[in-house]
Design a protein around this motif. Structure first.
Motif, PDB file in Angstrom:
ATOM      1  N   GLU A  71      -5.533   5.057  14.467  1.00 27.14           N
ATOM      2  CA  GLU A  71      -5.282   6.487  14.285  1.00 27.14           C
ATOM      3  C   GLU A  71      -3.842   6.771  13.883  1.00 27.14           C
ATOM      4  N   ARG A  92      -3.567   6.311  10.201  1.00 28.93           N
ATOM      5  CA  ARG A  92      -4.251   7.383   9.485  1.00 28.93           C
ATOM      6  C   ARG A  92      -3.470   8.680   9.559  1.00 28.93           C
ATOM      7  N   THR A  93      -2.839   8.922  10.715  1.00 24.17           N
ATOM      8  CA  THR A  93      -2.005  10.118  10.857  1.00 24.17           C
ATOM      9  C   THR A  93      -0.824  10.068   9.901  1.00 24.17           C
ATOM     10  N   ALA A  98      -0.780   8.729   7.011  1.00 16.35           N
ATOM     11  CA  ALA A  98      -1.294   9.065   5.680  1.00 16.35           C
ATOM     12  C   ALA A  98      -1.528  10.565   5.546  1.00 16.35           C
ATOM     13  N   LYS A  99      -2.097  11.188   6.573  1.00 10.18           N
ATOM     14  CA  LYS A  99      -2.335  12.626   6.523  1.00 10.18           C
ATOM     15  C   LYS A  99      -1.031  13.396   6.419  1.00 10.18           C
ATOM     16  N   THR A 100      -0.042  12.953   7.164  1.00 13.06           N
ATOM     17  CA  THR A 100       1.274  13.606   7.099  1.00 13.06           C
ATOM     18  C   THR A 100       1.866  13.479   5.704  1.00 13.06           C
ATOM     19  N   ILE A 152       0.282  13.300   2.885  1.00 10.23           N
ATOM     20  CA  ILE A 152      -0.389  14.255   2.000  1.00 10.23           C
ATOM     21  C   ILE A 152       0.180  15.657   2.214  1.00 10.23           C
ATOM     22  N   ASP A 153       0.333  16.042   3.471  1.00  8.78           N
ATOM     23  CA  ASP A 153       0.856  17.371   3.785  1.00  8.78           C
ATOM     24  C   ASP A 153       2.293  17.539   3.308  1.00  8.78           C
ATOM     25  N   THR A 166       2.474  12.960  -3.544  1.00  8.30           N
ATOM     26  CA  THR A 166       1.378  12.959  -4.507  1.00  8.30           C
ATOM     27  C   THR A 166       1.833  12.557  -5.908  1.00  8.30           C
ATOM     28  N   TRP A 184      -7.066   0.398   1.879  1.00  9.54           N
ATOM     29  CA  TRP A 184      -5.818   1.057   1.487  1.00  9.54           C
ATOM     30  C   TRP A 184      -5.105   0.319   0.353  1.00  9.54           C
ATOM     31  N   VAL A 223       0.169   7.513  -0.904  1.00  8.77           N
ATOM     32  CA  VAL A 223      -0.349   7.760   0.445  1.00  8.77           C
ATOM     33  C   VAL A 223      -0.570   6.432   1.179  1.00  8.77           C
ATOM     34  N   ALA A 268       1.134   5.144   4.718  1.00  9.32           N
ATOM     35  CA  ALA A 268       0.334   4.609   5.820  1.00  9.32           C
ATOM     36  C   ALA A 268       0.873   3.242   6.235  1.00  9.32           C
TER      37      ALA A 268
END
Length: 399
Positions: free
Chosen positions: A49, A52-53, A55-57, A59-60, A64, A246, A275, A279
Motif C-alpha cells: 500500500e 501504491r500511495t 504513485a497516487k500522490t 498523480i495528484d 504526468t 510497474w 508514476v 512508486a
C-alpha cells in the motif's frame, strides 16, 4: 503481411517459452479446463500500500510529463544510497540508468557492448531472454554447462577455460532464474580473480532476486574491488517489491557504460513512466518490512515444494537458496510413455504435465538444460500442494 517481409534479426530469435506456456495455460482455462499455472515468475502479492500511495500522490502532484531518459535524479540518488547502505558499493547518480524493467536494462547493456562476432559467456541454465538478447546484438554465445549435482554453479576453472580473446561479456544471475542457486562471497571472489586477469571482459550481474535470498545478506561480484569498474549490476523492483506491472529496472555501471545505455534508451523508449518511478522511489523509503516478510513466505513455499517433490520417484532437485523456483532434473522419465505420449525431452515432459495433469511448467530446454523443468512456487501453498499431487499422479501413468 507475408513472413518474407520480416527481418532476419527477428527470425533469429524465438518467443519466450515462459510467456508461451503461460499463454497456453490461459487459453486452456478459457476453454473451461482447470489449469494451474506454475510457469510465470511473478509474485502473487499485490504491490504494498505504501508504494501504491506513492504513485497516487505522484498523480495528484502532476507527475504526468516526460521524464529524464536515465530516470528522475532523486530516484537515481535513492538507488545509489541503497547500493551504498545495503551492498557497500559506491555509485553516483550518473552511474545509474532507470529503464522499463530489468529486461530493458539487460538489453541496453548488451547492445552497448556487443559487436557482431563478440563472444558472450553464459552459464547454463540461464534466464531465457539472455540468449535472444545476445543474438539480437549479433553476439556469439559460449555456454558453460552445469548440473544439479554442482548446485547449477560454475567453478573458477570452468570460467577460465571458457574465456578466449574474443570474449567481451559474461552474464549470469544470482540468485538464479531458473535454478534458485546463489553464489557465495567466496565463490564470487574466485570468479572475480579469473576475470581480473582478462582486462577486456565485462561482467553483467543480474541481481533482480536480491531480496529473495535464503542465505542471509546478498553478495554481489561488484564487491570485489579489483573488477568493480568492469561490472554492470542489473536490478529492479518487480520481484522484491511485487511491482511486476510497474516496469522499473535499473543498472549501476561504470560511467561510460551508463552513458552508452542512456544514449540507446533515448532512441528506443526514452524515460520510464513518471508514476512508476515515483512508486519506485516510495519503495526505497526506509522503515518498511515487506521484502523480509515475503522472503519468509517464499522460504516456506520452497520447503513445501521440495518435500512434495521428494516423494516422486525419479525427480532430483538441488536445494535452491534464493528466487522462487525449483529446477528438478526429470531425465529419469525420458523414454517412458502413456498412451500416445512418449517423453523424450523436457519439452515433452512439460507438455505432458500440461495435458495430463493440467499443470503448466516451463521446459528446461528454454533455459539451456534439457534434462530439467522449471517450477515457479510464486503462488499459495494450497495451490502448490494440489499441483504437485497432480504431477505425481500423471507421472505414475508413465511406463
Amino acid at each position: 503481411m507475408q513472413t518474407d517481409f520480416i527481418s532476419e534479426r527477428v527470425r533469429s530469435i524465438s518467443e519466450s517459452q515462459t510467456i508461451k506456456m503461460s499463454r497456453i495455460s490461459r487459453e486452456m482455462n478459457a476453454e473451461g479446463l482447470d489449469v494451474i499455472n506454475l510457469s510465470l515468475g511473478e509474485p502473487d502479492f499485490v504491490t504494498p500500500e505504501y508504494i501504491r500511495t506513492g504513485a497516487k500522490t505522484a498523480i495528484d502532484e502532476g507527475y504526468t510529463f516526460y521524464t529524464p531518459i536515465a530516470g528522475f535524479k532523486d530516484l537515481r540518488e535513492a538507488i545509489a544510497h541503497k547500493l551504498l547502505t545495503e551492498n557497500k558499493l559506491t555509485y553516483s547518480a550518473d552511474q545509474i540508468v532507470v529503464s522499463t524493467g530489468a529486461k530493458q536494462s539487460i538489453a541496453n547493456a548488451v547492445l552497448a557492448l556487443i559487436n557482431p562476432g563478440d563472444e558472450v559467456i553464459i552459464p547454463a541454465p540461464f534466464w531465457v531472454s539472455y540468449k535472444d538478447i545476445v543474438t539480437l546484438a549479433g553476439g556469439k554465445i559460449k555456454y558453460i554447462p552445469t548440473t544439479v549435482d554442482a548446485d547449477f554453479k560454475i567453478s573458477a576453472a570452468q570460467l577460465d577455460a571458457a574465456i578466449t580473446p574474443r570474449t567481451r561479456l559474461i552474464m549470469y544471475s544470482s540468485p538464479c532464474n531458473p535454478t534458485g542457486s546463489v553464489y557465495t562471497a567466496d565463490e564470487l571472489k574466485a570468479l572475480a580473480a579469473v576475470i581480473e586477469k582478462h582486462k577486456n571482459v565485462i561482467v553483467l550481474s543480474d541481481e533482480i532476486y536480491e531480496y529473495i535470498n535464503f542465505m542471509g545478506s546478498h553478495q554481489s561480484i561488484a564487491q570485489n574491488s579489483d573488477i568493480k569498474e568492469r561490472v554492470i549490476i542489473v536490478n529492479g523492483f518487480s520481484k522484491g517489491y511485487a511491482m511486476t506491472g510497474w516496469r522499473v529496472g535499473y543498472i549501476a555501471a561504470p560511467l561510460a557504460i551508463a552513458q552508452a545505455c542512456d544514449k540507446i534508451q533515448g532512441q528506443f523508449t526514452s524515460g520510464t513512466s513518471s508514476v512508476s518511478q515515483r512508486a519506485a522511489l516510495a519503495a526505497l523509503q526506509p522503515g518498511h518490512t515487506f521484502t523480509s516478510e515475503i522472503k519468509e513466505v517464499f522460504l516456506k513455499r520452497r520447503d513445501l515444494v521440495l518435500n512434495l517433490l521428494a516423494q516422486i520417484d525419479g525427480i532430483r532437485c538441488n536445494k535452491p537458496q534464493g528466487a522462487f523456483y525449483v529446477f528438478p532434473d526429470v531425465s529419469a522419465y525420458f523414454g517412458k510413455s502413456h498412451g500416445e505420449n512418449t517423453i523424450q525431452n523436457s519439452t515433452d515432459f512439460a507438455l505432458y504435465t500440461l495435458r495430463e495433469a493440467h499443470v503448466s511448467l516451463v521446459m528446461g530446454e528454454a533455459f539451456g538444460d534439457d534434462n530439467c523443468v522449471r517450477i515457479s512456487y510464486a503462488t499459495n501453498e494450497a495451490t502448490l500442494t494440489k499441483a504437485v499431487e497432480r504431477i505425481k499422479l500423471a507421472l505414475q501413468k508413465l511406463h
